[in-house]
Design an enzyme around this catalytic site. Sequence first.
Site, mmCIF file in Angstrom:
data_model
loop_
_atom_site.group_PDB
_atom_site.id
_atom_site.type_symbol
_atom_site.label_atom_id
_atom_site.label_comp_id
_atom_site.label_asym_id
_atom_site.label_seq_id
_atom_site.Cartn_x
_atom_site.Cartn_y
_atom_site.Cartn_z
ATOM 1 N N CYS A 169 -65.527 71.062 7.849
ATOM 2 C CA CYS A 169 -64.154 69.998 8.386
ATOM 3 C C CYS A 169 -64.347 68.819 8.399
ATOM 4 O O CYS A 169 -63.351 68.152 8.599
ATOM 5 C CB CYS A 169 -63.823 70.939 9.773
ATOM 6 S SG CYS A 169 -63.342 72.576 9.518
ATOM 7 N N HIS A 228 -58.651 65.259 12.754
ATOM 8 C CA HIS A 228 -58.963 66.753 12.187
ATOM 9 C C HIS A 228 -58.108 67.587 12.905
ATOM 10 O O HIS A 228 -57.935 67.850 14.073
ATOM 11 C CB HIS A 228 -60.272 67.067 12.241
ATOM 12 C CG HIS A 228 -60.359 68.533 11.577
ATOM 13 N ND1 HIS A 228 -59.966 69.093 10.535
ATOM 14 C CD2 HIS A 228 -61.285 69.609 12.190
ATOM 15 C CE1 HIS A 228 -60.200 70.301 10.353
ATOM 16 N NE2 HIS A 228 -61.057 70.706 11.321
ATOM 17 N N ASN A 258 -55.788 75.102 10.467
ATOM 18 C CA ASN A 258 -56.971 74.360 10.238
ATOM 19 C C ASN A 258 -57.308 74.551 8.597
ATOM 20 O O ASN A 258 -57.747 75.555 8.389
ATOM 21 C CB ASN A 258 -58.149 74.851 11.361
ATOM 22 C CG ASN A 258 -59.439 74.015 11.002
ATOM 23 O OD1 ASN A 258 -59.442 73.279 9.871
ATOM 24 N ND2 ASN A 258 -60.323 74.372 11.762
HETATM 25 O O1 UT7 Z 1 -62.469 72.846 12.422
HETATM 26 C C1 UT7 Z 1 -63.897 73.174 12.610
HETATM 27 C C2 UT7 Z 1 -63.986 73.082 14.129
HETATM 28 N N1 UT7 Z 1 -63.238 74.390 14.724
HETATM 29 C C3 UT7 Z 1 -62.612 74.218 15.784
HETATM 30 O O2 UT7 Z 1 -62.503 72.995 16.370
HETATM 31 C C4 UT7 Z 1 -62.258 75.395 16.657
HETATM 32 C C5 UT7 Z 1 -62.643 75.020 18.173
HETATM 33 N N2 UT7 Z 1 -62.479 76.203 19.002
HETATM 34 C C6 UT7 Z 1 -61.023 76.679 19.232
HETATM 35 O O3 UT7 Z 1 -60.044 75.995 18.592
HETATM 36 C C7 UT7 Z 1 -61.003 77.562 20.542
HETATM 37 O O4 UT7 Z 1 -62.041 77.728 20.927
HETATM 38 C C8 UT7 Z 1 -60.233 78.869 19.878
HETATM 39 C C9 UT7 Z 1 -58.627 78.760 19.735
HETATM 40 C C10 UT7 Z 1 -60.903 79.426 18.720
HETATM 41 C C11 UT7 Z 1 -60.228 79.942 21.122
HETATM 42 O O5 UT7 Z 1 -59.520 79.342 22.330
HETATM 43 P P1 UT7 Z 1 -60.428 79.533 23.635
HETATM 44 O O6 UT7 Z 1 -59.604 78.974 24.900
HETATM 45 O O7 UT7 Z 1 -61.788 78.802 23.626
HETATM 46 O O8 UT7 Z 1 -60.413 81.078 23.749
HETATM 47 P P2 UT7 Z 1 -61.716 81.831 23.718
HETATM 48 O O9 UT7 Z 1 -62.639 81.908 22.685
HETATM 49 O O10 UT7 Z 1 -62.628 81.472 24.897
HETATM 50 O O11 UT7 Z 1 -61.403 83.478 23.913
HETATM 51 C C12 UT7 Z 1 -60.469 83.607 25.284
HETATM 52 C C13 UT7 Z 1 -59.862 84.968 25.076
HETATM 53 C C14 UT7 Z 1 -61.192 86.124 24.685
HETATM 54 O O12 UT7 Z 1 -60.808 87.263 25.114
HETATM 55 P P3 UT7 Z 1 -61.751 87.455 26.840
HETATM 56 O O13 UT7 Z 1 -63.305 87.604 26.157
HETATM 57 O O14 UT7 Z 1 -61.352 86.615 27.556
HETATM 58 O O15 UT7 Z 1 -61.260 88.932 27.179
HETATM 59 C C15 UT7 Z 1 -60.947 86.421 23.128
HETATM 60 O O16 UT7 Z 1 -61.280 87.863 22.796
HETATM 61 O O17 UT7 Z 1 -58.786 85.270 23.927
HETATM 62 C C16 UT7 Z 1 -59.241 86.268 23.099
HETATM 63 N N3 UT7 Z 1 -59.040 86.174 21.822
HETATM 64 C C17 UT7 Z 1 -57.505 86.469 21.301
HETATM 65 N N4 UT7 Z 1 -56.693 87.099 21.900
HETATM 66 C C18 UT7 Z 1 -55.503 87.247 21.266
HETATM 67 C C19 UT7 Z 1 -59.560 85.468 20.603
HETATM 68 N N5 UT7 Z 1 -58.654 85.434 19.698
HETATM 69 C C20 UT7 Z 1 -57.583 86.040 19.840
HETATM 70 C C21 UT7 Z 1 -56.320 86.218 19.387
HETATM 71 N N6 UT7 Z 1 -55.288 86.778 19.894
HETATM 72 N N7 UT7 Z 1 -56.129 85.730 18.094
#
Ligand code: UT7
Length: 323
Positions: free
Chosen positions: A114, A250, A280
């Site tokens: 990225c 980005h 992304n």
């Molecule tokens: O370009 C390269 C660099 N990449 C990035 O910059 C990405 C960086 N990360 C992110 O953008 C965010 O961390 C995400 C969008 C991937 C996730 O957001 P988050 O606020 O960090 O959520 P999380 O990973 O802590 O997950 C929260 C909850 C989890 O459930 P539990 O464990 O709390 O019950 C996940 O299982 O959200 C759940 N979850 C979803 N729920 C519905 C994860 N994906 C989904 C989904 N739909 N698609």
Amino acid sequence: MAGRSVVVGVGHYLPKRVVPNAEFEKTLDTTDEWIRTRSGIERRHFAADDETTSDLATFAAQNALKDAGLVADDIDAIVLATSTADLTFPSAATMVQARLGMTRGFAFDVQAVCAGFVFALSNANALILSGQAERVLVIGAETFSRIMDWTDRSTCVLFGDGAGALVLERQEGEGTSQDRGILAIDLNSDGRYKDLLYVDGGVSTQSTGHLRMQGNQVFRHAVEKLSKTAETALDRAGLNNDDVDWIVPHQANIRIIQGTAKKMGVPMDRVVVTVQDHGNTSAASIPLALSVGKERGQIKPGDLIVTEAIGGGLAWGAIALRW
Ligand code: UT7
């Protein structure tokens, strides 16, 4: 007097197929609401089955050349950032070179995931400042849809396909921060963080693999590292956050974009945001945002831009440039 790498053309290309968040509700335990609020993404483009990264890159390059009023043989080099090249080799860049009808010069790929476009732009700038090229086409192009695990809701809803390109040209400047062109660069990587974001396959492990990400860990690194790298690049240019007309980040997650701007004290009306429409697109996201930002009338000649990115590696960096 000082040589500067000045942007003289910009263009992009997005595949025809647009996929709204609601599509994922049919096959995954997810909602439009979750994707929108956690990432800011509303839709993304996916390449057709017979469309490859070098196809997207070629169209973006043609649009950038047209914008510059140049033809392929005016270009000395192509630097193409991608992690999803058509073939293991040759480079996607040489494929684009042939497709453009460019019969001289040289072309190669750069891979920093990225952050790839920032690394490619830095490379192109070095080619220009060292006298190896006068004009360089710098492209970011990806088909991340090919490395998605469509059963993993935590990753497959976040990425999209696309390409963007810039034409850089050597011009003489005064050697001050008022010059047009690339003013300063900050690049970093730390391979100890490999497991936070990687593809679990590759040539040497004899598979293609799928993208794996510990999203919340990457998120933490992003907010901490992006404002720092942007401020380092600005400082090296003799500038500070108040001088910034546009942050062109980005486009991974609107919350990371907002967090970085807030840390830098730059209001969101000075940030180019395209994540809602593109998702992304990895190395393509910054040149896509530059091109769309110009099309929207946001980015104008003379504007001071800082562009920053982080991704797999981890690898991250920023560039201060005057448009
Ligand atoms: O370009 C390269 C660099 N990449 C990035 O910059 C990405 C960086 N990360 C992110 O953008 C965010 O961390 C995400 C969008 C991937 C996730 O957001 P988050 O606020 O960090 O959520 P999380 O990973 O802590 O997950 C929260 C909850 C989890 O459930 P539990 O464990 O709390 O019950 C996940 O299982 O959200 C759940 N979850 C979803 N729920 C519905 C994860 N994906 C989904 C989904 N739909 N698609």
